[in-house]
Design a protein around this motif. Sequence first.
Motif, PDB file in Angstrom:
ATOM      1  N   GLN A 139       0.785  -1.225   0.000  1.00 43.23           N
ATOM      2  CA  GLN A 139       0.000   0.000   0.000  1.00 43.23           C
ATOM      3  C   GLN A 139       0.823   1.285   0.000  1.00 43.23           C
ATOM      4  O   GLN A 139       0.303   2.348  -0.324  1.00 43.23           O
ATOM      5  N   HIS A 143      -1.385   1.669  -5.646  1.00 44.41           N
ATOM      6  CA  HIS A 143      -2.829   1.731  -5.429  1.00 44.41           C
ATOM      7  C   HIS A 143      -3.591   1.199  -6.633  1.00 44.41           C
ATOM      8  O   HIS A 143      -4.786   1.414  -6.775  1.00 44.41           O
ATOM      9  N   CYS A 164      -3.222  -3.925  -1.291  1.00 50.74           N
ATOM     10  CA  CYS A 164      -3.098  -2.481  -1.492  1.00 50.74           C
ATOM     11  C   CYS A 164      -4.183  -1.707  -0.747  1.00 50.74           C
ATOM     12  O   CYS A 164      -3.941  -0.592  -0.284  1.00 50.74           O
ATOM     13  N   GLN A 169      -3.005   3.291   3.440  1.00 49.53           N
ATOM     14  CA  GLN A 169      -3.164   3.618   2.026  1.00 49.53           C
ATOM     15  C   GLN A 169      -3.749   5.022   1.924  1.00 49.53           C
ATOM     16  O   GLN A 169      -4.780   5.320   2.520  1.00 49.53           O
ATOM     17  N   VAL A 173      -7.860   3.407  -4.332  1.00 50.70           N
ATOM     18  CA  VAL A 173      -7.418   2.136  -4.883  1.00 50.70           C
ATOM     19  C   VAL A 173      -8.295   1.784  -6.076  1.00 50.70           C
ATOM     20  O   VAL A 173      -9.532   1.839  -5.999  1.00 50.70           O
TER      21      VAL A 173
END
Length: 220
Positions: A139, A143, A164, A169, A173
Motif C-alpha cells: 500500500q 494503489h 493495497c 493507504q 485504490v
Amino acid sequence: SDLNPEYSDEGYVLPPLQVNWHELPIEYGKAMDKDGQMLLFEQAAAGLKEAAHVKKDTIEKRVKKAAEIVRKSPDDHFVIWHDREAEREEIKKQIPGTVDIYGNMEYEERERRVIAFSDGEVQYFATKKSLSGSGCNFQRFCHREIFVGIDYEFNDFIQAIHRCYRFLQEKQVVIDIIYMESEREIKAALEEKWRNHNRMVEKMIEIVKRYGLNTTDKFK
C-alpha cells in the motif's frame, strides 16, 4: 474508535475503492473440440473443460487489455495478478519492465523482488494470488491492481485486493478485473460473495461496537 470513541482512526480510514470490470468478447469461430465441432463457450462455468479452454485461448487478449490499462497510467505502480505460467510469460512480453516471481524461484530472490516492489523500486509486479495474496503489504507505493482473469475463489481474490487496499493507504485504490463474456456466471458469483462479505464485516463491526472484544461474560 469502534471499541472506544477516544481511540484514533488515523491511518486506518480507507480511501474510496474503485472497481472496473472489463468484459472481453469471445471469438467463437476459432475454437474447435477434438471432434471438429464448434465450442461455443456459452457458459464457461458449465465445467472445468470449458473453463480451461477459455483460459488457454484468451491469454493474449486478456493480457493485451491489461497492457492497455497500464499504458493509460504511466506513472502508477501496478500489481498484476495471474493464475497461469503462460499468463506470466505473456505479461512480461506485453508489459516491458515487469518483475515477476514464480513458485520454483529461489526463496531469497523471490523475497527480494517482493520487497523491491513494496519499497517502490519496481513499477510492475506480476504474481499469483497463491504466492502474494496474503501477508504482503503493497500500500505504500501501489494503489492499482489488475486481475487478468477470474475464478470462483473469492477468499483468495479479496485477500489479494487487500494487499493495497489496507491501512496507511492514502490514494484511491483502483481494481481492474478482466474476464471473458463467457465467464459472466463467475463474475456474478464473485459479486454475490463480495456483497455477503461486506454484510458480514458490517455485522462484525456492529457486534464489536455493542459488546467489545471480550464477549465471554456477555454471552453466558
